[in-house]
Design a protein around this motif. Structure first.
Motif, PDB file in Angstrom:
ATOM      1  N   PHE A 194       1.448  11.574 -10.321  1.00 49.67           N
ATOM      2  CA  PHE A 194       0.716  12.834 -10.280  1.00 49.67           C
ATOM      3  C   PHE A 194       1.676  14.006 -10.451  1.00 49.67           C
ATOM      4  O   PHE A 194       1.415  14.928 -11.230  1.00 49.67           O
ATOM      5  CB  PHE A 194      -0.063  12.988  -8.969  1.00 49.67           C
ATOM      6  CG  PHE A 194      -0.637  14.366  -8.791  1.00 49.67           C
ATOM      7  CD1 PHE A 194      -1.789  14.733  -9.469  1.00 49.67           C
ATOM      8  CD2 PHE A 194       0.001  15.305  -7.994  1.00 49.67           C
ATOM      9  CE1 PHE A 194      -2.315  16.017  -9.339  1.00 49.67           C
ATOM     10  CE2 PHE A 194      -0.513  16.587  -7.861  1.00 49.67           C
ATOM     11  CZ  PHE A 194      -1.671  16.934  -8.533  1.00 49.67           C
ATOM     12  N   ARG A 195       2.784  13.998  -9.722  1.00 48.25           N
ATOM     13  CA  ARG A 195       3.751  15.098  -9.789  1.00 48.25           C
ATOM     14  C   ARG A 195       4.309  15.225 -11.207  1.00 48.25           C
ATOM     15  O   ARG A 195       4.452  16.331 -11.717  1.00 48.25           O
ATOM     16  CB  ARG A 195       4.867  14.870  -8.768  1.00 48.25           C
ATOM     17  CG  ARG A 195       5.898  15.961  -8.704  1.00 48.25           C
ATOM     18  CD  ARG A 195       5.394  17.363  -8.589  1.00 48.25           C
ATOM     19  NE  ARG A 195       4.723  17.677  -7.377  1.00 48.25           N
ATOM     20  CZ  ARG A 195       4.141  18.858  -7.153  1.00 48.25           C
ATOM     21  NH1 ARG A 195       4.164  19.805  -8.044  1.00 48.25           N
ATOM     22  NH2 ARG A 195       3.526  19.079  -6.039  1.00 48.25           N
ATOM     23  N   LEU A 196       4.586  14.099 -11.881  1.00 48.58           N
ATOM     24  CA  LEU A 196       5.081  14.148 -13.257  1.00 48.58           C
ATOM     25  C   LEU A 196       4.035  14.753 -14.192  1.00 48.58           C
ATOM     26  O   LEU A 196       4.355  15.611 -15.024  1.00 48.58           O
ATOM     27  CB  LEU A 196       5.466  12.752 -13.745  1.00 48.58           C
ATOM     28  CG  LEU A 196       6.778  12.201 -13.214  1.00 48.58           C
ATOM     29  CD1 LEU A 196       6.931  10.731 -13.574  1.00 48.58           C
ATOM     30  CD2 LEU A 196       7.948  13.002 -13.757  1.00 48.58           C
ATOM     31  N   TYR A 197       2.785  14.311 -14.090  1.00 43.78           N
ATOM     32  CA  TYR A 197       1.716  14.844 -14.932  1.00 43.78           C
ATOM     33  C   TYR A 197       1.510  16.333 -14.659  1.00 43.78           C
ATOM     34  O   TYR A 197       1.348  17.123 -15.577  1.00 43.78           O
ATOM     35  CB  TYR A 197       0.390  14.105 -14.708  1.00 43.78           C
ATOM     36  CG  TYR A 197       0.409  12.642 -15.064  1.00 43.78           C
ATOM     37  CD1 TYR A 197       1.199  12.148 -16.097  1.00 43.78           C
ATOM     38  CD2 TYR A 197      -0.360  11.734 -14.366  1.00 43.78           C
ATOM     39  CE1 TYR A 197       1.209  10.801 -16.422  1.00 43.78           C
ATOM     40  CE2 TYR A 197      -0.363  10.381 -14.684  1.00 43.78           C
ATOM     41  CZ  TYR A 197       0.429   9.924 -15.712  1.00 43.78           C
ATOM     42  OH  TYR A 197       0.437   8.603 -16.035  1.00 43.78           O
ATOM     43  N   THR A 247       0.832  -1.197   0.000  1.00 36.25           N
ATOM     44  CA  THR A 247       0.000   0.000   0.000  1.00 36.25           C
ATOM     45  C   THR A 247       0.870   1.251   0.000  1.00 36.25           C
ATOM     46  O   THR A 247       0.610   2.198  -0.739  1.00 36.25           O
ATOM     47  CB  THR A 247      -0.942   0.000   1.222  1.00 36.25           C
ATOM     48  OG1 THR A 247      -1.749  -1.169   1.176  1.00 36.25           O
ATOM     49  CG2 THR A 247      -1.821   1.226   1.256  1.00 36.25           C
ATOM     50  N   ARG A 248       1.915   1.272   0.803  1.00 36.78           N
ATOM     51  CA  ARG A 248       2.824   2.421   0.868  1.00 36.78           C
ATOM     52  C   ARG A 248       3.504   2.624  -0.480  1.00 36.78           C
ATOM     53  O   ARG A 248       3.589   3.739  -0.981  1.00 36.78           O
ATOM     54  CB  ARG A 248       3.867   2.220   1.962  1.00 36.78           C
ATOM     55  CG  ARG A 248       4.773   3.433   2.136  1.00 36.78           C
ATOM     56  CD  ARG A 248       5.816   3.270   3.238  1.00 36.78           C
ATOM     57  NE  ARG A 248       5.272   2.750   4.464  1.00 36.78           N
ATOM     58  CZ  ARG A 248       5.661   1.599   5.029  1.00 36.78           C
ATOM     59  NH1 ARG A 248       6.590   0.863   4.472  1.00 36.78           N
ATOM     60  NH2 ARG A 248       5.134   1.197   6.157  1.00 36.78           N
ATOM     61  N   HIS A 249       3.974   1.539  -1.099  1.00 38.33           N
ATOM     62  CA  HIS A 249       4.631   1.630  -2.411  1.00 38.33           C
ATOM     63  C   HIS A 249       3.656   2.147  -3.465  1.00 38.33           C
ATOM     64  O   HIS A 249       4.006   2.997  -4.284  1.00 38.33           O
ATOM     65  CB  HIS A 249       5.194   0.272  -2.826  1.00 38.33           C
ATOM     66  CG  HIS A 249       5.771   0.268  -4.200  1.00 38.33           C
ATOM     67  ND1 HIS A 249       6.969   0.893  -4.493  1.00 38.33           N
ATOM     68  CD2 HIS A 249       5.310  -0.243  -5.368  1.00 38.33           C
ATOM     69  CE1 HIS A 249       7.219   0.760  -5.782  1.00 38.33           C
ATOM     70  NE2 HIS A 249       6.235   0.068  -6.335  1.00 38.33           N
ATOM     71  N   HIS A 250       2.416   1.667  -3.437  1.00 42.21           N
ATOM     72  CA  HIS A 250       1.403   2.096  -4.404  1.00 42.21           C
ATOM     73  C   HIS A 250       1.122   3.595  -4.242  1.00 42.21           C
ATOM     74  O   HIS A 250       1.013   4.329  -5.221  1.00 42.21           O
ATOM     75  CB  HIS A 250       0.124   1.283  -4.225  1.00 42.21           C
ATOM     76  CG  HIS A 250      -0.964   1.644  -5.173  1.00 42.21           C
ATOM     77  ND1 HIS A 250      -0.889   1.395  -6.520  1.00 42.21           N
ATOM     78  CD2 HIS A 250      -2.152   2.260  -4.973  1.00 42.21           C
ATOM     79  CE1 HIS A 250      -1.985   1.836  -7.118  1.00 42.21           C
ATOM     80  NE2 HIS A 250      -2.762   2.368  -6.190  1.00 42.21           N
ATOM     81  N   LYS A 251       1.028   4.053  -3.007  1.00 43.15           N
ATOM     82  CA  LYS A 251       0.764   5.472  -2.744  1.00 43.15           C
ATOM     83  C   LYS A 251       1.926   6.331  -3.249  1.00 43.15           C
ATOM     84  O   LYS A 251       1.707   7.360  -3.878  1.00 43.15           O
ATOM     85  CB  LYS A 251       0.553   5.697  -1.252  1.00 43.15           C
ATOM     86  CG  LYS A 251       0.249   7.134  -0.908  1.00 43.15           C
ATOM     87  CD  LYS A 251       0.033   7.313   0.572  1.00 43.15           C
ATOM     88  CE  LYS A 251      -0.213   8.778   0.881  1.00 43.15           C
ATOM     89  NZ  LYS A 251      -0.292   9.036   2.297  1.00 43.15           N
ATOM     90  N   GLU A 252       3.153   5.901  -2.994  1.00 42.80           N
ATOM     91  CA  GLU A 252       4.318   6.642  -3.476  1.00 42.80           C
ATOM     92  C   GLU A 252       4.346   6.680  -4.994  1.00 42.80           C
ATOM     93  O   GLU A 252       4.672   7.718  -5.592  1.00 42.80           O
ATOM     94  CB  GLU A 252       5.604   6.022  -2.928  1.00 42.80           C
ATOM     95  CG  GLU A 252       5.784   6.221  -1.440  1.00 42.80           C
ATOM     96  CD  GLU A 252       6.896   5.377  -0.851  1.00 42.80           C
ATOM     97  OE1 GLU A 252       7.537   4.602  -1.597  1.00 42.80           O
ATOM     98  OE2 GLU A 252       7.123   5.497   0.364  1.00 42.80           O
ATOM     99  N   ASP A 253       3.983   5.577  -5.650  1.00 39.87           N
ATOM    100  CA  ASP A 253       3.941   5.520  -7.107  1.00 39.87           C
ATOM    101  C   ASP A 253       2.894   6.486  -7.661  1.00 39.87           C
ATOM    102  O   ASP A 253       3.143   7.205  -8.621  1.00 39.87           O
ATOM    103  CB  ASP A 253       3.640   4.086  -7.563  1.00 39.87           C
ATOM    104  CG  ASP A 253       3.723   3.925  -9.069  1.00 39.87           C
ATOM    105  OD1 ASP A 253       4.683   4.429  -9.673  1.00 39.87           O
ATOM    106  OD2 ASP A 253       2.818   3.275  -9.641  1.00 39.87           O
TER     107      ASP A 253
END
Length: 186
Positions: A79-82, A68-74
């Motif tokens: 989002f930041r890239l977009y 879950t933590r990895h998915h949230k970071e991904d």
């Protein structure tokens, strides 16, 4: 309600058995010392089987939390890239009309640096002739009469040039229905 009634004791000082603090999870429980043999007996009658099941449960929880933590970071990275590389202006504003987060395309559109733009409100940049319609739509979102709006309006750039923009704004609400912040695409 407990899965194993009578086996779980009370926590001290009224602490909750499970707490969520920010992004970190803390699981707190207290089992009476004499409860373990009864607990393992209910899990299959064998202390070894119960211990293995307990270890598997702990491993599954650790795996789930890490995933879950990895998915949230991904998701945050995407989002930041977009957001940073969008070809359109994007912003997050607070309910006081202040720019909280702005992307490079919006900064270029208005002719301000990120720091300069974050020091202003969208009201300050709105053309005076378009301010009333902007305020009316904004007020309807804040009052809960609508979730968002789309309007054609004019803004005044840092160099004084008037620009036209089609703006789509969406309010993001808290669980109680109050607007937390607004997202705009220009």
């Amino acid at each position: 309600a407990s899965v194993f009634p009578g086996l779980v004791g009370q926590t001290s000082a009224g602490e909750a058995p499970a707490l969520v603090q920010g992004e970190r999870w803390q699981i707190v429980t207290q089992v009476r010392g004499d409860a373990l043999p009864t607990l393992f007996a209910q899990l299959g009658g064998d202390y070894g089987v119960g211990l293995v099941l307990l270890l598997l449960l702990c491993a599954a929880m650790a795996y789930f939390l890490a995933r879950t933590r990895h998915h949230k970071e991904d998701l945050e990275t995407r989002f930041r890239l977009y957001f940073d590389n969008a070809m359109v202006g994007m912003a997050i504003t607070d309910t006081e009309r202040r720019w909280q987060v702005v992307n490079p395309a919006l900064c270029a559109m208005f002719g301000y640096s990120e720091a300069e733009l974050r020091g202003k409100t969208w009201r300050e940049l709105t053309h005076p002739d378009d301010l009333a319609i902007s305020e009316e739509a904004y007020a309807k979102v804040i009052r809960g009469e609508m979730d968002g709006y789309k309007i054609d309006k004019r803004y005044i750039r840092a160099d004084g040039q008037v620009i036209n923009a089609y703006v789509a704004v969406q309010g993001v609400r808290e669980a109680n229905g109050r607007v937390d912040y607004l997202i705009g695409i220009f």
